[in-house]
Design a protein around this motif. Structure first.
Motif, PDB file in Angstrom:
ATOM      1  N   GLU A  81       0.781  -1.072  -0.159  1.00 26.69           N
ATOM      2  CA  GLU A  81       0.059   0.046  -0.082  1.00 26.69           C
ATOM      3  C   GLU A  81       0.958   1.156  -0.065  1.00 26.69           C
ATOM      4  N   THR A 111       1.058   7.365   2.882  1.00 27.12           N
ATOM      5  CA  THR A 111       0.203   8.903   2.830  1.00 27.12           C
ATOM      6  C   THR A 111       1.502   9.698   3.344  1.00 27.12           C
ATOM      7  N   VAL A 154       2.101  13.853   3.754  1.00 22.42           N
ATOM      8  CA  VAL A 154       1.861  15.351   3.932  1.00 22.42           C
ATOM      9  C   VAL A 154       2.967  16.144   3.627  1.00 22.42           C
ATOM     10  N   ARG A 177       4.454  12.700  -7.015  1.00 15.87           N
ATOM     11  CA  ARG A 177       3.259  12.504  -7.606  1.00 15.87           C
ATOM     12  C   ARG A 177       3.360  11.090  -8.366  1.00 15.87           C
ATOM     13  N   ARG A 229       1.490   8.518  -1.442  1.00 21.31           N
ATOM     14  CA  ARG A 229       0.166   9.271  -1.946  1.00 21.31           C
ATOM     15  C   ARG A 229       0.147  10.666  -1.090  1.00 21.31           C
ATOM     16  N   LEU A 230       0.387  11.577  -2.084  1.00 19.33           N
ATOM     17  CA  LEU A 230       0.382  12.896  -1.260  1.00 19.33           C
ATOM     18  C   LEU A 230      -0.982  13.363  -1.008  1.00 19.33           C
ATOM     19  N   VAL A 231      -1.094  13.958   0.186  1.00 15.80           N
ATOM     20  CA  VAL A 231      -2.227  14.545   0.644  1.00 15.80           C
ATOM     21  C   VAL A 231      -2.092  16.007   1.086  1.00 15.80           C
ATOM     22  N   THR A 250      -6.356  17.278   5.206  1.00 20.55           N
ATOM     23  CA  THR A 250      -6.885  16.205   5.160  1.00 20.55           C
ATOM     24  C   THR A 250      -6.126  15.015   5.651  1.00 20.55           C
ATOM     25  N   ALA A 251      -5.018  15.497   6.115  1.00 25.98           N
ATOM     26  CA  ALA A 251      -3.948  14.284   6.648  1.00 25.98           C
ATOM     27  C   ALA A 251      -4.441  13.691   8.003  1.00 25.98           C
ATOM     28  N   CYS A 305      -0.324  10.628   8.743  1.00 29.88           N
ATOM     29  CA  CYS A 305       0.656  10.666   7.769  1.00 29.88           C
ATOM     30  C   CYS A 305       2.156  10.774   7.980  1.00 29.88           C
ATOM     31  N   ASN A 317       1.752  11.536  14.059  1.00 30.08           N
ATOM     32  CA  ASN A 317       2.217  11.113  12.808  1.00 30.08           C
ATOM     33  C   ASN A 317       3.058   9.951  13.137  1.00 30.08           C
ATOM     34  N   HIS A 363       7.868   5.609   8.161  1.00 34.84           N
ATOM     35  CA  HIS A 363       6.484   4.876   8.140  1.00 34.84           C
ATOM     36  C   HIS A 363       6.829   3.687   8.954  1.00 34.84           C
TER      37      HIS A 363
END
Length: 208
Positions: free
Chosen positions: A4, A7, A9, A26, A32-34, A38-39, A42, A67, A112
C-alpha cells in the motif's frame, strides 16, 4: 502484490520547492500525497533551506500530532540545532543537496516503519552533543539521559522488587514522606498513573 502507498503530507518553506517535490513524488506509486487539512496519521515531509525559528516551531507543532514519522530535508543542520531537531520528533534527516526522488521515498518508507535515518556525520555529531550534555549538564546534577536521578531509579528498582514504602525508607535511610515525594515527582514528571505504571516505564526505558 504491491505494498500500500504511504500517505504523506508535504510542508515546504517556499512555493518553488513545494512544486518541485510534489512533481517528483506524484509519479511514485509508493507515495500518496495529501493536503495538510485532510491528513490523518501521515508521514510528514518538511523541506526547508535552513532551520530558522519558523521551521523549528512547525516541527514542534507536528510532534504533537499522531504522525508515524517526520522526514526533514534541509540545507544543513548546525551542531547547536541537532538536539532541537531530534527532540522535535524528526526521525530522518536528509541534506537538500543529496535529495533525490528515490532517497525521499526510501526515507519516507523508513519513517512509516518506525525507523530512523541520519547522515553518518550528523549521527557522529549528535552522539557528541549527547555525550557533552551528559558530561556537562546531567551528570553534575545527578541526572541521566532519561531525566532521572540516581535516587529516583533506586526507589523504582526497590518498588519493582516488591518493597513497601516503609521498607524502602529504612533501606535508604529516608523518611517515608521523602520516598512518597520521590515517587510523586516521578509520576508527575513523566505523566504516569501509579507505581505499577512508573515501574513499567522504567523497565521499558532500560532505567532499572
Amino acid at each position: 502484490m504491491n505494498a500500500e502507498p504511504v500517505t504523506v503530507v508535504l510542508h515546504a518553506t517556499d512555493s518553488i520547492t513545494r512544486t518541485g517535490v510534489t512533481v517528483a513524488l506524484r509519479s511514485r506509486p509508493e507515495i500518496r500525497l495529501v493536503e495538510p487539512e485532510t491528513a490523518e496519521s501521515c508521514v510528514v515531509l518538511v523541506v526547508a533551506e535552513r532551520l530558522d525559528e519558523n521551521v523549528l516551531q512547525l516541527l514542534r507543532k507536528l510532534q504533537c500530532q499522531p504522525n508515524p514519522g517526520i522526514v526533514l530535508v534541509a540545507g544543513d543542520v548546525a551542531d547547536s540545532e541537532l538536539l532541537d531537531v531530534v527532540g522535535s520528533g524528526v526521525s530522518a534527516v536528509l541534506r537538500r543537496s543529496e535529495a533525490t526522488p528515490d532517497t525521499l521515498v526510501r526515507l519516507i518508507r523508513a519513517a512509516h516503519a518506525g525507523e530512523g535515518s541520519l547522515p553518518a556525520d550528523l549521527l557522529g555529531r549528535l552522539l557528541g552533543r549527547v555525550s557533552q550534555l551528559q558530561r556537562n549538564v546531567l551528570r553534575p546534577n545527578g541526572l541521566n539521559l532519561a531525566g532521572m536521578s540516581s535516587r529516583e531509579t533506586e526507589v523504582l528498582r526497590m518498588i519493582a522488587d516488591g518493597l513497601e514504602t516503609r521498607e524502602i525508607a529504612e533501606r535508604l535511610c529516608y523518611s517515608q514522606r521523602t520516598v512518597k515525594s520521590i515517587l510523586h515527582d516521578i509520576t508527575n514528571r513523566f505523566q504516569l498513573r501509579n507505581r505499577a505504571h512508573a515501574v513499567a516505564f522504567a523497565l521499558r526505558e532500560g532505567l532499572i
